[in-house]
Motif scaffolding. Structure first.
Motif: not given
Length: 333
Positions: A92-104, A130-142
Motif C-alpha cells: 500500500n505504501l508503495g502505491h502512495l509513493a508512486t501516485t504523486i509522480p503519476l499525478i505530476l 516504469l517508476l511504479i514497477g521499480f517501487v513495487i519490485a522493491l516492496s516485493a523484495a522487502l
C-alpha cells in the motif's frame, strides 16, 4: 500528390470484434481481472484535456483511499507483529509513493509541445509507469526478506482480532480503489493508471490472504503467517510483470493486437478509397496518434480528395476513440 490532414476529435464510436475477444470461462475471467487491458475503451473519453483531468481526479481519489487504509494497517502492524499484514501494508505504501509522480506526469503531459519536444510531454506518463514497477519490485523484495526472517525466527502474533479486522477493511478499501482506478485508466487509455489499479486489486486479494495467517496463529501454526507473506510477494511479482509489459510496449511504440487492423478496416470502408497502403499508430501517454496512406482514383479532383480524407479521418476516430491526432496521406492511382 500527398496531402497531410491532422485529425480533429470525433465523437462516433465503432468498436470492432477485436474489442470483445475475451474468455468467459472462470479462469479467463480471473485472467481478465488481473491483467491490464489498455484496449478496453467502451467508455473512452475523446478530448485529451478531459482525459487528463479525469486521470488526475482518479489518482487523487485513490491516493486518499490508499492512505487511509495504510495508516490503519501501520497501527495494527505495530500492535500485532504480523508479517502478512506488514507485506500488505508495504505494498500500500508503495502505491502512495508512486501516485504523486503519476499525478505530476498527467500535469506535465498537458503542457504544449515545444521546438525541442515537438510531440509534447505525454510520454512522461509511461516513464512513471516504469517508476511504479521499480517501487513495487522493491516492496516485493522487502516482503520476501522479512518473511524469510520470520520463518527462521518465528515471532509471536498478538491482537489477532485487530489483524483480522484490518485485513477485512484493507480488502474492501483496496478493491474500491482498484475498481475506480481500473475503470478510469481504461476509460482514458492510461496503461500506468490501469497498472496502479491492478496493483490495488492485488492488495485486496492479499488482504484476504492475511486472514489465513491469523487462522494459522489461532491453530498454533505461527509460521503460516510468514509463508502467506511469501505467497503475497509472488502474486505481486506476477502482476508486476504483466503490468510492465504494457508500459514497456508503449515506450517501444507498440500497440495492442488488432489496432492496425481497425485502422485499415476503417480507412477501407470509406467510399473512394481504392487501397490502404500503410497504417501506423503509437501511444503517447494515454492518447493514440495514427497515420495512414490511402490510394484514391487518379481522376479524383482536389475537392473529392479532401472529402475522402476527411471521411477517413472521421472513420479512424470512430474505430479508435482514444485517437488524438491522425495524418492521412493521399496518393493517386
Amino acid at each position: 500528390m500527398p496531402h497531410s490532414h491532422p485529425a480533429e476529435p470525433h465523437t462516433d464510436h465503432d468498436h470492432g470484434p477485436a474489442d470483445h475477444h475475451h474468455d468467459h470461462r472462470p479462469l479467463g475471467r480471473l485472467r481478465h481481472a488481473l491483467t491490464p487491458h489498455s484496449h478496453d475503451h467502451t467508455e473512452a473519453i475523446l478530448t485529451a484535456e478531459e482525459a487528463s483531468a479525469y486521470g488526475i481526479r482518479a489518482a487523487w481519489f485513490s491516493l486518499a483511499g490508499m492512505g487511509a487504509t495504510a495508516v490503519l494497517q501501520i497501527v495494527i502492524v505495530a500492535l500485532s507483529g504480523s508479517m502478512a499484514l506488514l507485506a500488505d501494508t508495504l505494498h500500500n505504501l508503495g502505491h502512495l509513493a508512486t501516485t504523486i509522480p503519476l499525478i505530476l506526469a498527467f500535469r506535465i503531459g498537458r503542457r504544449p509541445r515545444t521546438r525541442r519536444y515537438p510531440y509534447g510531454f505525454k510520454r512522461a506518463e509511461d516513464l512513471v509507469g516504469l517508476l511504479i514497477g521499480f517501487v513495487i519490485a522493491l516492496s516485493a523484495a522487502l516482503i520476501i526478506w522479512e518473511s524469510v526472517r520470520a520463518i527462521v525466527e518465528p515471532r509471536a502474533l498478538t491482537n489477532l482480532g485487530w489483524v483480522l479486522a484490518a485485513a477485512i477493511i484493507g480488502a474492501a478499501g483496496n478493491e474500491i480503489v482498484a475498481q475506480y482506478r481500473i475503470r478510469a485508466g481504461r476509460r482514458i487509455g492510461s496503461a500506468a493508471l490501469v497498472a496502479e489499479g491492478q496493483h490495488a486489486r492485488t492488495d485486496a486479494l492479499t488482504s484476504l490472504a492475511v486472514i489465513i495467517g491469523v487462522a494459522g496463529a489461532w491453530l498454533g501454526l505461527p509460521q503460516l503467517d510468514a509463508i502467506i507473506g511469501l505467497v503475497i510477494a509472488a502474486v505481486i511479482v506476477l502482476v508486476l510483470i504483466r503490468s510492465m509489459r504494457t508500459v514497456v510496449r508503449r515506450l517501444m511504440d507498440g500497440v495492442d493486437d488488432g489496432t492496425l487492423e481497425r485502422v485499415e478496416t476503417a480507412a477501407r470502408s470509406v467510399p473512394g478509397v481504392v487501397s490502404v497502403d500503410d497504417a501506423r499508430a503509437r501511444w503517447l501517454g494515454h492518447r493514440l496518434e495514427g497515420e495512414v496512406t490511402i490510394t484514391v482514383p487518379e481522376e479524383a479532383g482536389q475537392a473529392s480528395i479532401q472529402a475522402i480524407a476527411d471521411e477517413v479521418r472521421a472513420a479512424l476516430h470512430g474505430a479508435l476513440p482514444h485517437l488524438d491526432r491522425a495524418v492521412v496521406q493521399v496518393r493517386l492511382g
